[in-house]
Design a protein around this motif. Structure first.
Motif, mmCIF file in Angstrom:
data_model
loop_
_atom_site.group_PDB
_atom_site.id
_atom_site.type_symbol
_atom_site.label_atom_id
_atom_site.label_comp_id
_atom_site.label_asym_id
_atom_site.label_seq_id
_atom_site.Cartn_x
_atom_site.Cartn_y
_atom_site.Cartn_z
ATOM 1 N N TYR B 32 49.741 23.262 65.542
ATOM 2 C CA TYR B 32 48.782 23.532 64.477
ATOM 3 C C TYR B 32 48.165 24.920 64.566
ATOM 4 N N GLU B 33 47.952 25.520 63.400
ATOM 5 C CA GLU B 33 47.206 26.756 63.319
ATOM 6 C C GLU B 33 45.733 26.439 63.553
ATOM 7 N N MET B 34 45.020 27.395 64.113
ATOM 8 C CA MET B 34 43.621 27.198 64.455
ATOM 9 C C MET B 34 42.789 28.371 63.967
ATOM 10 N N ASN B 35 41.499 28.121 63.815
ATOM 11 C CA ASN B 35 40.587 29.140 63.300
ATOM 12 C C ASN B 35 39.237 29.083 64.009
ATOM 13 N N ILE B 57 50.957 35.186 65.047
ATOM 14 C CA ILE B 57 50.345 35.714 63.820
ATOM 15 C C ILE B 57 48.838 35.513 63.918
ATOM 16 N N ILE B 58 48.108 36.605 63.747
ATOM 17 C CA ILE B 58 46.658 36.601 63.916
ATOM 18 C C ILE B 58 46.016 37.386 62.780
ATOM 19 N N TYR B 59 44.891 36.872 62.306
ATOM 20 C CA TYR B 59 44.098 37.562 61.297
ATOM 21 C C TYR B 59 42.628 37.567 61.730
ATOM 22 N N TYR B 60 41.896 38.580 61.266
ATOM 23 C CA TYR B 60 40.473 38.678 61.535
ATOM 24 C C TYR B 60 39.720 39.039 60.261
ATOM 25 N N ALA B 61 38.462 38.605 60.205
ATOM 26 C CA ALA B 61 37.554 39.105 59.182
ATOM 27 C C ALA B 61 37.248 40.569 59.492
ATOM 28 N N ILE B 70 41.174 36.718 69.243
ATOM 29 C CA ILE B 70 41.498 35.291 69.290
ATOM 30 C C ILE B 70 42.763 35.103 70.120
ATOM 31 N N SER B 71 42.832 34.016 70.849
ATOM 32 C CA SER B 71 44.032 33.692 71.615
ATOM 33 C C SER B 71 44.086 32.188 71.832
#
Lengths: 107, 117
Positions: B32-35, B57-61, B70-71
């Motif tokens: 699962y993707e997490m946030n 794949i990582i995204y940030y505000a 994030i990790s």
């Protein structure tokens, strides 16, 4: 970034009332929209995903509709446990964004 | 039963660092993707960061880009948020949230981060 605008910011209603909350996206998001309920001091709870799909365990008095830029959350008959703040959230593209929230208060 | 338990919050001075952790159980974490989502006192929800199931794949505000990282460790069923160069405006309850397509279907109880001198 996609801006999510909710209205109204607050609504006063009585038990048994029908309540409608609107969320507008600044650009089309297809049906990539979720709705959450949050009570004070608690984490948000997912109510609706894919604009109109009811999350498991959520009462059927909650419903969602819309596509593109305009969306609606409806509570068909407000119950005492429904007094809370509601948020919409788009998942069409990053950054993910939430609406400002709608507080449903007791009239 | 799905459980997400955050830890690591606290009081830190401006410019300081904190590392938040989120321990997951009750589901196949690695698929699962997490946030991370935060909520400043009396304010609305703000998405902070996203990580794919593999971590590739990582995204940030924009508000945290370049300061937060994030990790995840799928072997330990854990999600992390390394927060550096903290500012007063980072003061918030930080939630980890499991992603289900276009919604966050499970949330932790949150951990409070206060940035103040």
């Amino acid at each position: 970034d996609i801006q999510m605008t909710q209205s109204p910011s607050s609504v006063s209603a009585s038990v048994g009332d029908r309540v409608t909350i609107t969320c507008r996206a600044s650009q089309g998001i297809s049906n990539w929209l979720a709705w959450y309920q949050q009570k004070p001091g608690k984490a948000p709870k997912l109510l609706i995903y894919a604009a109109s799909s009811l999350q498991s365990g959520v009462p059927s008095r909650f419903s969602g509709s819309g596509s593109g830029t305009d969306f609606t959350l409806t509570i068909s008959s407000l119950q005492p446990e429904d007094f809370a703040t509601y948020y919409c959230q788009q998942a069409n593209s990053f950054p993910l964004t939430f609406g400002g929230g709608t507080k449903v208060e007791i009239k | 039963e799905v459980q997400l338990v955050e830890s690591g919050g606290g009081l830190v001075q401006p410019g300081g660092s904190l590392r938040l952790s989120c321990a997951a159980s009750g589901f196949s974490f690695s698929t699962y993707e997490m946030n991370w989502v935060r909520q400043a006192p009396g304010k609305g929800l703000e998405w902070v960061s996203h990580i794919s199931s593999s971590g590739s794949i990582i995204y940030y505000a924009d508000s945290v880009k370049g300061r937060f990282t994030i990790s995840r460790d799928n072997a330990k069923n854990s999600l992390y948020l390394q927060m550096n160069s903290l500012r007063a405006e980072d003061t918030a309850v930080y939630y980890c949230a499991k992603q289900l397509l276009d919604g966050f279907d499970f949330w932790g109880q949150g951990t409070m981060v206060t940035v103040s001198s």
